[in-house]
Design an enzyme around this catalytic site. Structure first.
Site, PDB file in Angstrom:
ATOM      1  N   GLU A 132      -5.001   0.204  -7.915  1.00 19.45           N
ATOM      2  CA  GLU A 132      -4.010   1.233  -8.248  1.00 19.45           C
ATOM      3  C   GLU A 132      -2.795   0.480  -8.812  1.00 19.45           C
ATOM      4  O   GLU A 132      -2.260  -0.402  -8.142  1.00 19.45           O
ATOM      5  CB  GLU A 132      -3.666   1.971  -6.944  1.00 19.45           C
ATOM      6  CG  GLU A 132      -3.006   3.306  -7.099  1.00 19.45           C
ATOM      7  CD  GLU A 132      -2.805   3.997  -5.723  1.00 19.45           C
ATOM      8  OE1 GLU A 132      -2.700   3.306  -4.682  1.00 19.45           O
ATOM      9  OE2 GLU A 132      -2.733   5.234  -5.708  1.00 19.45           O
ATOM     10  N   HIS A 150      -2.250  -2.536  -6.291  1.00 21.64           N
ATOM     11  CA  HIS A 150      -2.749  -2.174  -4.966  1.00 21.64           C
ATOM     12  C   HIS A 150      -4.274  -2.282  -4.940  1.00 21.64           C
ATOM     13  O   HIS A 150      -4.970  -1.449  -5.538  1.00 21.64           O
ATOM     14  CB  HIS A 150      -2.275  -0.748  -4.631  1.00 21.64           C
ATOM     15  CG  HIS A 150      -2.662  -0.280  -3.271  1.00 21.64           C
ATOM     16  ND1 HIS A 150      -2.768   1.048  -2.938  1.00 21.64           N
ATOM     17  CD2 HIS A 150      -2.964  -0.965  -2.133  1.00 21.64           C
ATOM     18  CE1 HIS A 150      -3.118   1.170  -1.680  1.00 21.64           C
ATOM     19  NE2 HIS A 150      -3.261  -0.042  -1.162  1.00 21.64           N
ATOM     20  N   SER A 198       0.818  -1.211   0.000  1.00 20.20           N
ATOM     21  CA  SER A 198       0.000   0.000   0.000  1.00 20.20           C
ATOM     22  C   SER A 198       0.853   1.263   0.000  1.00 20.20           C
ATOM     23  O   SER A 198       0.312   2.353  -0.145  1.00 20.20           O
ATOM     24  CB  SER A 198      -0.928   0.004   1.212  1.00 20.20           C
ATOM     25  OG  SER A 198      -0.188  -0.210   2.380  1.00 20.20           O
ATOM     26  N   ASN A 207      -2.946   6.515  -0.721  1.00 19.70           N
ATOM     27  CA  ASN A 207      -2.576   6.784   0.670  1.00 19.70           C
ATOM     28  C   ASN A 207      -1.930   8.150   0.865  1.00 19.70           C
ATOM     29  O   ASN A 207      -1.922   8.678   1.975  1.00 19.70           O
ATOM     30  CB  ASN A 207      -1.692   5.662   1.202  1.00 19.70           C
ATOM     31  CG  ASN A 207      -2.555   4.464   1.567  1.00 19.70           C
ATOM     32  OD1 ASN A 207      -3.633   4.635   2.133  1.00 19.70           O
ATOM     33  ND2 ASN A 207      -2.124   3.271   1.219  1.00 19.70           N
TER      34      ASN A 207
HETATM   35  N1  CAA Z   1     -16.018  -8.930   1.998  1.00 19.22           N
HETATM   36  C1  CAA Z   1     -16.972  -9.011   1.059  1.00 19.22           C
HETATM   37  N2  CAA Z   1     -18.069  -8.234   1.052  1.00 19.22           N
HETATM   38  C2  CAA Z   1     -18.218  -7.373   2.069  1.00 19.22           C
HETATM   39  C3  CAA Z   1     -17.269  -7.262   3.098  1.00 19.22           C
HETATM   40  C4  CAA Z   1     -16.132  -8.091   3.039  1.00 19.22           C
HETATM   41  N3  CAA Z   1     -15.156  -8.042   3.952  1.00 19.22           N
HETATM   42  N4  CAA Z   1     -17.695  -6.302   3.956  1.00 19.22           N
HETATM   43  C5  CAA Z   1     -18.869  -5.845   3.478  1.00 19.22           C
HETATM   44  N5  CAA Z   1     -19.176  -6.484   2.343  1.00 19.22           N
HETATM   45  C6  CAA Z   1     -20.346  -6.285   1.495  1.00 19.22           C
HETATM   46  C7  CAA Z   1     -21.580  -6.765   2.226  1.00 19.22           C
HETATM   47  O1  CAA Z   1     -21.786  -8.140   1.993  1.00 19.22           O
HETATM   48  C8  CAA Z   1     -22.664  -5.905   1.617  1.00 19.22           C
HETATM   49  O2  CAA Z   1     -23.083  -6.434   0.382  1.00 19.22           O
HETATM   50  P1  CAA Z   1     -24.664  -6.663   0.187  1.00 19.22           P
HETATM   51  O3  CAA Z   1     -25.329  -5.379   0.459  1.00 19.22           O
HETATM   52  O4  CAA Z   1     -24.759  -7.072  -1.230  1.00 19.22           O
HETATM   53  O5  CAA Z   1     -24.995  -7.733   1.155  1.00 19.22           O
HETATM   54  C9  CAA Z   1     -21.945  -4.593   1.260  1.00 19.22           C
HETATM   55  O6  CAA Z   1     -20.538  -4.893   1.275  1.00 19.22           O
HETATM   56  C10 CAA Z   1     -22.247  -3.523   2.272  1.00 19.22           C
HETATM   57  O7  CAA Z   1     -21.897  -4.040   3.549  1.00 19.22           O
HETATM   58  P2  CAA Z   1     -22.715  -3.732   4.878  1.00 19.22           P
HETATM   59  O8  CAA Z   1     -24.154  -3.499   4.533  1.00 19.22           O
HETATM   60  O9  CAA Z   1     -22.380  -4.779   5.876  1.00 19.22           O
HETATM   61  O10 CAA Z   1     -22.044  -2.426   5.469  1.00 19.22           O
HETATM   62  P3  CAA Z   1     -21.837  -1.012   4.832  1.00 19.22           P
HETATM   63  O11 CAA Z   1     -22.927  -0.595   3.911  1.00 19.22           O
HETATM   64  O12 CAA Z   1     -21.512  -0.164   5.982  1.00 19.22           O
HETATM   65  O13 CAA Z   1     -20.523  -1.170   3.924  1.00 19.22           O
HETATM   66  C11 CAA Z   1     -18.212  -1.132   3.612  1.00 19.22           C
HETATM   67  C12 CAA Z   1     -19.343  -1.677   4.445  1.00 19.22           C
HETATM   68  C13 CAA Z   1     -18.288  -1.674   2.176  1.00 19.22           C
HETATM   69  C14 CAA Z   1     -16.911  -1.593   4.252  1.00 19.22           C
HETATM   70  C15 CAA Z   1     -18.333   0.439   3.559  1.00 19.22           C
HETATM   71  O14 CAA Z   1     -18.451   0.938   4.861  1.00 19.22           O
HETATM   72  C16 CAA Z   1     -17.191   1.129   2.895  1.00 19.22           C
HETATM   73  O15 CAA Z   1     -17.110   1.221   1.679  1.00 19.22           O
HETATM   74  N6  CAA Z   1     -16.220   1.640   3.712  1.00 19.22           N
HETATM   75  C17 CAA Z   1     -15.025   2.277   3.213  1.00 19.22           C
HETATM   76  C18 CAA Z   1     -14.033   1.238   2.857  1.00 19.22           C
HETATM   77  C19 CAA Z   1     -12.758   1.817   2.352  1.00 19.22           C
HETATM   78  O16 CAA Z   1     -12.536   3.014   2.287  1.00 19.22           O
HETATM   79  N7  CAA Z   1     -11.829   0.937   1.988  1.00 19.22           N
HETATM   80  C20 CAA Z   1     -10.518   1.298   1.569  1.00 19.22           C
HETATM   81  C21 CAA Z   1      -9.619   1.223   2.755  1.00 19.22           C
HETATM   82  S1  CAA Z   1      -7.977   1.707   2.333  1.00 19.22           S
HETATM   83  C22 CAA Z   1      -7.300   0.297   1.722  1.00 19.22           C
HETATM   84  O17 CAA Z   1      -7.850  -0.765   1.692  1.00 19.22           O
HETATM   85  C23 CAA Z   1      -5.948   0.379   1.176  1.00 19.22           C
HETATM   86  C24 CAA Z   1      -4.842   0.833   1.983  1.00 19.22           C
HETATM   87  O18 CAA Z   1      -3.776   0.912   1.431  1.00 19.22           O
HETATM   88  C25 CAA Z   1      -4.916   1.179   3.405  1.00 19.22           C
END
Ligand code: CAA
Length: 290
Positions: A157, A145, A123, A195
């Site tokens: 990415e 990424h 990342s 990031n």
């Molecule tokens: N794996 C697979 N599917 C998942 C999951 C997982 N770990 N977590 C959630 N989902 C799916 C759920 O199954 C759900 O799908 P359905 O509606 O079809 O059932 C959908 O995502 C939405 O989940 P929830 O209803 O449980 O919860 P939510 O609406 O709050 O969404 C979230 C959860 C998708 C995590 C959302 O909060 C979100 O997009 N958050 C931001 C995530 C983000 O920014 N990620 C990037 C992080 S930075 C990174 O990864 C890189 C780095 O370098 C640090």
């Protein structure tokens, strides 16, 4: 013009959240996927999660029972590294530690001497730096990424190192599309684009909390309701892992040679206390273990 990525089998190193997610989307999009981990326990957990997530996709009518079964049949879970041998690309998704990644790639470069691609899901660590471990294979080395949760987030990415060939980039861009993602290129500077922008925002949220600008839940509410972010920056930090956030800030402070990227003292204090976020049950917020 459609580029032929020439990839049928994807090897993945590390069966944690990222590796497991990459394996899942590869398998769902018809690729043979081999996921390697030293830990049998981690592989078992990964397989159980795949079964659960694919069953949920069937339940939600996003795929048929047959498609879910075909996806699962595409995945091999292996604790011996030789199982990766048929891979046309190996994507590494282990802990964010440059030395460990370099050790892994030095070994992979001796195993994969054809036109297989070697990719890291780092990342923030320099692609050019990790590529120093693969010698002549640096032209086949690239950053891919992915974002957590991998099955949900659309972005990959794609980061070239200094020696990455155009052919490698083109194949990885085509592969990412074939895996159902949108690939966006970024240059090899610490933190890349994602990031470089995300982490200072998260770090600033810790400063806002530390300086008493607002309570953590209010900081998050302001960002979710006011800026339409799916999660507030502090909950997102817990989701990513506070240790990972601190580490990425440190990589950027050093790599970009700029103290403005130093981690907030409050973030560091929580990490010191072992409050790393969701994975330890407590970070900024509490997460009662299920
Ligand atoms: N794996 C697979 N599917 C998942 C999951 C997982 N770990 N977590 C959630 N989902 C799916 C759920 O199954 C759900 O799908 P359905 O509606 O079809 O059932 C959908 O995502 C939405 O989940 P929830 O209803 O449980 O919860 P939510 O609406 O709050 O969404 C979230 C959860 C998708 C995590 C959302 O909060 C979100 O997009 N958050 C931001 C995530 C983000 O920014 N990620 C990037 C992080 S930075 C990174 O990864 C890189 C780095 O370098 C640090």
């Amino acid at each position: 013009m459609t580029i032929d990525h020439g990839i049928k089998t994807i090897g993945i190193i590390g069966s944690g959240q990222m590796g497991g997610g990459i394996a899942q989307i590869g398998a769902v999009h018809g690729f043979k996927t081999i996921i390697y981990d030293l830990s049998d326990n981690a592989l078992t957990k990964c397989k159980t999660l795949h079964e659960k997530l694919l069953a949920r996709a069937v339940q939600k009518e996003r795929m048929t029972q047959n498609e879910a079964a075909a996806a699962l049949a595409n995945i091999t879970y292996a604790s011996n590294i030789e199982a990766l041998d048929p891979s046309d690309i190996v994507i590494e998704a282990v802990v964010e530690n440059a030395d460990i990644k370099k050790q892994i790639f030095a070994d992979l470069a001796t195993r994969f001497t054809g036109n297989q691609i070697l990719a890291t899901n780092t990342s923030s660590i320099s692609i050019t730096d990790i590529a120093t471990s693969v010698g002549d294979a640096a032209d086949r080395f690239i950053g891919m990424h992915f974002f957590n949760p991998v099955p949900v987030m659309k972005l990959v990415e794609v980061i070239n190192g200094l020696a990455t060939s155009q052919e490698t980039t083109d194949r990885v861009l085509a592969l990412s599309t074939a895996m159902g993602k949108v690939a966006v290129p970024a240059n090899d500077r610490a933190g890349f684009v994602s990031n470089r922008i995300l982490m200072p925002m998260i770090n600033e949220a810790f400063y806002a909390w530390m300086e008493g600008v607002a309570e953590p839940e209010h900081i998050d509410q302001i960002m979710t309701l006011g800026m339409a972010h799916p999660m507030g920056p502090l909950r997102l930090a817990d989701f990513i892992g506070l240790d990972t956030c601190q580490h990425i800030m440190e990589v950027m402070a050093e790599g970009l040679n700029n103290p403005r990227y130093l981690a907030c003292p409050l973030l560091k204090q929580l990490v010191t206390a072992g409050r790393l976020g969701n994975k330890t049950g407590q970070g900024v917020f509490d997460y009662p273990q299920k």
